[in-house]
Design a protein around this motif. Structure first.
Motif, PDB file in Angstrom:
ATOM      1  N   LEU A  60      88.210  12.951  29.613  1.00 40.60           N
ATOM      2  CA  LEU A  60      89.465  13.390  29.013  1.00 40.60           C
ATOM      3  C   LEU A  60      89.545  12.969  27.542  1.00 40.60           C
ATOM      4  O   LEU A  60      90.018  13.732  26.691  1.00 40.60           O
ATOM      5  N   TRP A  61      89.083  11.757  27.247  1.00 36.51           N
ATOM      6  CA  TRP A  61      89.022  11.293  25.849  1.00 36.51           C
ATOM      7  C   TRP A  61      88.197  12.259  25.002  1.00 36.51           C
ATOM      8  O   TRP A  61      88.604  12.654  23.907  1.00 36.51           O
ATOM      9  N   ALA A  62      87.041  12.653  25.542  1.00 39.75           N
ATOM     10  CA  ALA A  62      86.167  13.573  24.799  1.00 39.75           C
ATOM     11  C   ALA A  62      86.839  14.928  24.608  1.00 39.75           C
ATOM     12  O   ALA A  62      86.821  15.501  23.513  1.00 39.75           O
ATOM     13  N   PHE A  63      87.447  15.437  25.671  1.00 43.43           N
ATOM     14  CA  PHE A  63      88.096  16.744  25.582  1.00 43.43           C
ATOM     15  C   PHE A  63      89.277  16.732  24.608  1.00 43.43           C
ATOM     16  O   PHE A  63      89.473  17.676  23.840  1.00 43.43           O
ATOM     17  N   LEU A  64      90.070  15.671  24.642  1.00 38.38           N
ATOM     18  CA  LEU A  64      91.214  15.596  23.739  1.00 38.38           C
ATOM     19  C   LEU A  64      90.770  15.489  22.288  1.00 38.38           C
ATOM     20  O   LEU A  64      91.415  16.051  21.390  1.00 38.38           O
ATOM     21  N   ASN A  65      89.685  14.774  22.034  1.00 38.59           N
ATOM     22  CA  ASN A  65      89.146  14.714  20.671  1.00 38.59           C
ATOM     23  C   ASN A  65      88.711  16.100  20.201  1.00 38.59           C
ATOM     24  O   ASN A  65      88.990  16.514  19.067  1.00 38.59           O
ATOM     25  N   ILE A  66      88.016  16.811  21.082  1.00 42.09           N
ATOM     26  CA  ILE A  66      87.558  18.157  20.726  1.00 42.09           C
ATOM     27  C   ILE A  66      88.760  19.080  20.533  1.00 42.09           C
ATOM     28  O   ILE A  66      88.793  19.890  19.593  1.00 42.09           O
ATOM     29  N   ARG A  67      89.749  18.948  21.381  1.00 49.03           N
ATOM     30  CA  ARG A  67      90.944  19.793  21.289  1.00 49.03           C
ATOM     31  C   ARG A  67      91.664  19.616  19.951  1.00 49.03           C
ATOM     32  O   ARG A  67      92.153  20.577  19.353  1.00 49.03           O
ATOM     33  N   PHE A  82      85.004  16.517  39.742  1.00 46.00           N
ATOM     34  CA  PHE A  82      85.044  17.219  38.466  1.00 46.00           C
ATOM     35  C   PHE A  82      85.380  18.702  38.567  1.00 46.00           C
ATOM     36  O   PHE A  82      85.779  19.310  37.571  1.00 46.00           O
ATOM     37  N   PHE A  83      85.242  19.326  39.728  1.00 41.57           N
ATOM     38  CA  PHE A  83      85.756  20.685  39.865  1.00 41.57           C
ATOM     39  C   PHE A  83      87.262  20.687  39.597  1.00 41.57           C
ATOM     40  O   PHE A  83      87.787  21.556  38.885  1.00 41.57           O
ATOM     41  N   PHE A  84      87.926  19.702  40.149  1.00 39.34           N
ATOM     42  CA  PHE A  84      89.378  19.622  40.037  1.00 39.34           C
ATOM     43  C   PHE A  84      89.796  19.198  38.624  1.00 39.34           C
ATOM     44  O   PHE A  84      90.781  19.687  38.088  1.00 39.34           O
ATOM     45  N   PHE A  85      89.015  18.314  38.030  1.00 38.90           N
ATOM     46  CA  PHE A  85      89.293  17.892  36.660  1.00 38.90           C
ATOM     47  C   PHE A  85      89.088  19.044  35.680  1.00 38.90           C
ATOM     48  O   PHE A  85      89.940  19.308  34.821  1.00 38.90           O
ATOM     49  N   LEU A  86      87.974  19.746  35.814  1.00 37.61           N
ATOM     50  CA  LEU A  86      87.672  20.836  34.880  1.00 37.61           C
ATOM     51  C   LEU A  86      88.646  22.000  35.049  1.00 37.61           C
ATOM     52  O   LEU A  86      89.037  22.637  34.062  1.00 37.61           O
ATOM     53  N   SER A  87      89.037  22.299  36.277  1.00 33.54           N
ATOM     54  CA  SER A  87      90.027  23.356  36.462  1.00 33.54           C
ATOM     55  C   SER A  87      91.371  22.932  35.884  1.00 33.54           C
ATOM     56  O   SER A  87      92.113  23.762  35.333  1.00 33.54           O
ATOM     57  N   ALA A  88      91.694  21.627  35.968  1.00 34.44           N
ATOM     58  CA  ALA A  88      92.919  21.122  35.334  1.00 34.44           C
ATOM     59  C   ALA A  88      92.833  21.262  33.816  1.00 34.44           C
ATOM     60  O   ALA A  88      93.826  21.601  33.155  1.00 34.44           O
ATOM     61  N   MET A  89      91.645  21.017  33.250  1.00 32.51           N
ATOM     62  CA  MET A  89      91.460  21.213  31.812  1.00 32.51           C
ATOM     63  C   MET A  89      91.649  22.689  31.442  1.00 32.51           C
ATOM     64  O   MET A  89      92.203  23.021  30.386  1.00 32.51           O
ATOM     65  N   ILE A  96      93.611  24.795  32.971  1.00 33.86           N
ATOM     66  CA  ILE A  96      95.058  25.046  32.996  1.00 33.86           C
ATOM     67  C   ILE A  96      95.699  24.487  31.727  1.00 33.86           C
ATOM     68  O   ILE A  96      96.588  25.109  31.127  1.00 33.86           O
ATOM     69  N   PHE A  97      95.227  23.316  31.298  1.00 29.66           N
ATOM     70  CA  PHE A  97      95.719  22.683  30.069  1.00 29.66           C
ATOM     71  C   PHE A  97      95.501  23.609  28.874  1.00 29.66           C
ATOM     72  O   PHE A  97      96.398  23.837  28.048  1.00 29.66           O
ATOM     73  N   TRP A  98      94.286  24.164  28.774  1.00 32.45           N
ATOM     74  CA  TRP A  98      93.969  25.094  27.685  1.00 32.45           C
ATOM     75  C   TRP A  98      94.871  26.329  27.735  1.00 32.45           C
ATOM     76  O   TRP A  98      95.393  26.782  26.712  1.00 32.45           O
ATOM     77  N   LEU A  99      95.074  26.864  28.949  1.00 34.34           N
ATOM     78  CA  LEU A  99      95.896  28.058  29.114  1.00 34.34           C
ATOM     79  C   LEU A  99      97.345  27.791  28.716  1.00 34.34           C
ATOM     80  O   LEU A  99      97.976  28.616  28.025  1.00 34.34           O
ATOM     81  N   VAL A 100      97.887  26.640  29.127  1.00 40.27           N
ATOM     82  CA  VAL A 100      99.267  26.286  28.786  1.00 40.27           C
ATOM     83  C   VAL A 100      99.412  26.150  27.267  1.00 40.27           C
ATOM     84  O   VAL A 100     100.413  26.590  26.682  1.00 40.27           O
ATOM     85  N   ASP A 101      98.419  25.552  26.636  1.00 37.59           N
ATOM     86  CA  ASP A 101      98.425  25.464  25.168  1.00 37.59           C
ATOM     87  C   ASP A 101      98.593  26.840  24.542  1.00 37.59           C
ATOM     88  O   ASP A 101      99.403  27.049  23.631  1.00 37.59           O
ATOM     89  N   GLY A 102      97.817  27.796  25.026  1.00 38.23           N
ATOM     90  CA  GLY A 102      97.869  29.141  24.479  1.00 38.23           C
ATOM     91  C   GLY A 102      99.205  29.816  24.731  1.00 38.23           C
ATOM     92  O   GLY A 102      99.776  30.438  23.824  1.00 38.23           O
ATOM     93  N   THR A 142      85.370  26.157  24.763  1.00 44.81           N
ATOM     94  CA  THR A 142      83.909  26.070  24.751  1.00 44.81           C
ATOM     95  C   THR A 142      83.434  24.762  25.377  1.00 44.81           C
ATOM     96  O   THR A 142      82.439  24.736  26.120  1.00 44.81           O
ATOM     97  N   ALA A 143      84.136  23.674  25.083  1.00 53.34           N
ATOM     98  CA  ALA A 143      83.768  22.370  25.657  1.00 53.34           C
ATOM     99  C   ALA A 143      83.914  22.379  27.172  1.00 53.34           C
ATOM    100  O   ALA A 143      83.062  21.839  27.898  1.00 53.34           O
ATOM    101  N   ILE A 144      85.002  22.993  27.655  1.00 54.06           N
ATOM    102  CA  ILE A 144      85.204  23.087  29.108  1.00 54.06           C
ATOM    103  C   ILE A 144      84.083  23.905  29.738  1.00 54.06           C
ATOM    104  O   ILE A 144      83.503  23.513  30.762  1.00 54.06           O
ATOM    105  N   ALA A 145      83.785  25.049  29.126  1.00 51.66           N
ATOM    106  CA  ALA A 145      82.715  25.904  29.645  1.00 51.66           C
ATOM    107  C   ALA A 145      81.363  25.195  29.581  1.00 51.66           C
ATOM    108  O   ALA A 145      80.528  25.339  30.494  1.00 51.66           O
ATOM    109  N   TYR A 146      81.143  24.414  28.521  1.00 41.23           N
ATOM    110  CA  TYR A 146      79.873  23.699  28.363  1.00 41.23           C
ATOM    111  C   TYR A 146      79.674  22.679  29.486  1.00 41.23           C
ATOM    112  O   TYR A 146      78.611  22.661  30.129  1.00 41.23           O
ATOM    113  N   MET A 147      80.677  21.843  29.727  1.00 44.59           N
ATOM    114  CA  MET A 147      80.524  20.832  30.775  1.00 44.59           C
ATOM    115  C   MET A 147      80.388  21.484  32.150  1.00 44.59           C
ATOM    116  O   MET A 147      79.604  21.023  32.992  1.00 44.59           O
ATOM    117  N   THR A 148      81.130  22.563  32.387  1.00 42.89           N
ATOM    118  CA  THR A 148      81.013  23.295  33.646  1.00 42.89           C
ATOM    119  C   THR A 148      79.594  23.828  33.819  1.00 42.89           C
ATOM    120  O   THR A 148      79.013  23.737  34.911  1.00 42.89           O
TER     121      THR A 148
END
Length: 558
Positions: free
Chosen positions: A158-165, A190-197, A199-205, A217-223
């Protein structure tokens, strides 16, 4: 600033010293240590050893493991060879590998939570003690050992994703997103974590913050990294046509009020695979904090804490109501809802609970006066309480690793039989078949969540009369079947009968003809079978050892 930096370094070193002390029994006692049995000694630790000596570490996707259930267990059921934990057990003795795994997981958990709190959730040197203290508490949680970083690695991700975000990410964040899949499981967290990420991206939009392509891209990369690492799982999910044991997994069985009760139980006590030990000190802290927010109308100022507070409740509701019988019409229509455990969104709770705990302590401390001391005491008491959940304390009444696997005892059994182990098959009563498997025996019984459904049905014929006499084990086997054991109506779901037991198995009814058809030749029973002759069994010899928790009655088929 220099003094603050030195203070921070001292605090971090002290926290790491606490982790060293916490882990020390594993390295000092090694095989004399007490560790978790459920979904650990009774399964995963034996699986790693079986895989390592099978010669199928890099086996094809359609390869099988010959030692278990007559070679009908797929290599894919034992996970990917690109997981570091598999190699720890292949390269080191069991308890060295176990200790290294624990150390790696807890250190990464500490670093991840510390970075997350310091940068995003609780920034500022004023909160240094809460940042480090809550990170230490998180790292001390009694996580499920073979889950590795599946839950405890989430703060670092989450730290990494928030930095990238936020556009502050560097190559370091992508290194983390690359390495975490090598020591975590996508289905165990991590399926549940990445899907939550996602949703986070979608809510942002949708909220007008823009469609952040860096974040997506970061979410897709880790997936994608997870998909590559877990290629065996992906293949099994997409291309395995043969029905397997999970096709008879039935989860939607709770009434509405039983689901409500399970919600409350999960919220207050947690779950065995993601133990958070939050009941005594973290829950009161969160309720104290929410009461201050309510009284002083701090909803906007503390919106992150309010979100985590609500999310924690929602995750418990989701977990419990996944087992609600109201899902039945959908599970009949969409089969994947039975074969994949979507209840595991509650695996996000350790991250949610401990980051929420840090914010709750901040809110309490901001009230000034004695509340500052209250916040510090709640944190200290939580850390001390977690110390009491050290394996060496809570599993003191269980067998040690040496006593559990009983290598000397099973060596005697092997030598007494006098045949190569691949020439005959065994099954166990009153002890886990993982013990036989760990010691090299070929077994027709097993504990695995992914094996042919046809094998389950064939094995059921051996124990069908015993299942008919006991509703608990009948439903346990028929509606799940992960434990393909020689269940008996008398013992039920008890399969750790120690050598000091005075009990006898009475009125046992096994179909030993089917047992022999499946290759079974010996039964390793933890208790004497009074009517062995009626089951076409003959007592060959009794084995006992000072270093074993079990007394084994070796029965041979007639």
């Amino acid at each position: 600033m220099v003094n603050e930096t030195k203070k921070e370094q001292r605090f971090i070193l002290f926290a790491l010293l606490v982790l060293v002390i916490y882990l020390s029994p594993l390295f000092i006692l090694q095989e004399n240590a007490h560790i978790r049995v459920h979904d650990n000694l009774d399964s995963n630790l034996a699986w790693y050893k079986v895989l390592a000596r099978s010669g199928e570490m890099f086996g094809a996707v359609d390869a099988t493991i010959p030692q278990i259930i007559n070679g009908q267990l797929q290599r894919n059921a034992f996970g990917t060879e690109y997981s570091i934990i598999v190699w720890l057990y292949a390269l080191f003795p069991t308890m060295i590998a176990y200790g290294l795994s624990q150390a790696l997981t807890r250190v990464v958990a500490f670093i991840g939570m510390y970075l997350l709190l310091k940068k995003h959730f609780l920034p500022g040197r004023k909160w240094m003690d809460l940042q480090i203290g809550c990170a230490l508490a998180f790292a001390l949680t009694p996580f499920w050992p073979s889950g590795m970083l599946s839950t405890l690695g989430m703060p670092l991700a989450l730290w990494a994703f928030l930095n990238i975000r936020t556009g502050t990410g560097t190559w370091k964040e992508y290194i983390i997103l690359t390495l975490l899949p090598l020591y975590a499981s996508i289905v165990l967290g991590f399926f549940f974590f990445l899907s939550a990420m996602g949703i986070f991206w979608l809510v942002d939009g949708l909220r007008g913050k823009g469609w952040n392509l860096r974040f997506l891209t970061a979410i897709a990369y880790m997936t994608s990294i997870f998909m590559l690492v877990e290629y065996r799982l992906v293949f099994s999910f997409l291309y395995t046509a043969e029905p397997n044991s999970r096709d008879e997994y039935f989860h939607a069985h709770l009434s509405f009020w039983r689901a409500v009760r399970l919600t409350l139980k999960n919220y207050t006590l947690g779950h065995t695979h993601v133990m958070t030990v939050h009941t005594l000190f973290i829950l009161p802290a969160t309720f104290i904090a929410i009461s201050f927010i309510y009284k002083k109308k701090l909803w906007k100022q503390e919106k992150l804490f309010v979100f985590l507070f609500a999310l924690n409740i929602l995750l418990s509701i989701w977990y419990a109501f996944w087992f609600y019988e109201g899902w039945v019409p959908l599970t009949k229509r969409f089969h994947f809802m039975n074969t994949f455990n979507f209840a595991r969104y509650h695996f996000l709770r350790p991250l949610v609970i401990y980051s929420g705990f840090a914010l709750a302590l901040k809110i309490i401390a901001l009230q000034g006066g004695s509340w500052v001391r209250t916040a510090k005491w709640l944190l200290l008491l939580q850390i001390l309480f977690l110390g009491l959940f050290n394996d060496e304390i809570i599993y003191q009444q269980k067998p040690t690793v040496q006593e559990f696997f009983a290598e000397d005892l099973f060596k005697d059994i092997k030598e007494h039989i006098g045949l190569r182990q691949e020439e005959y098959r065994v099954a166990s009563i009153g002890i886990h078949p993982a013990i036989s498997q760990y010691n090299g025996f070929y077994t027709i019984d097993t504990y695995n969540n992914f094996y042919p459904l046809s094998y389950k049905h064939q094995f059921r014929k051996i124990i069908e009369k015993e299942l008919a006499k006991n509703k608990t084990i009948r439903q346990y086997f028929d509606k799940w079947g992960g434990r393909c054991y020689l269940f008996t109506a008398q013992l039920g779901k008890r399969y750790m009968i120690k050598k000091d037991s005075k009990r006898h198995l009475k009125h046992l009814q096994l179909n030993t003809e089917v047992f022999k058809e499946m290759g079974g030749r010996y039964i390793l029973s933890a208790l004497p079978i009074d009517n062995a002759g009626e089951n076409h069994l003959s007592l060959d010899r009794v084995f006992v050892s000072k270093t074993s928790a079990w007394k084994i009655y070796l029965y041979k088929t007639l």
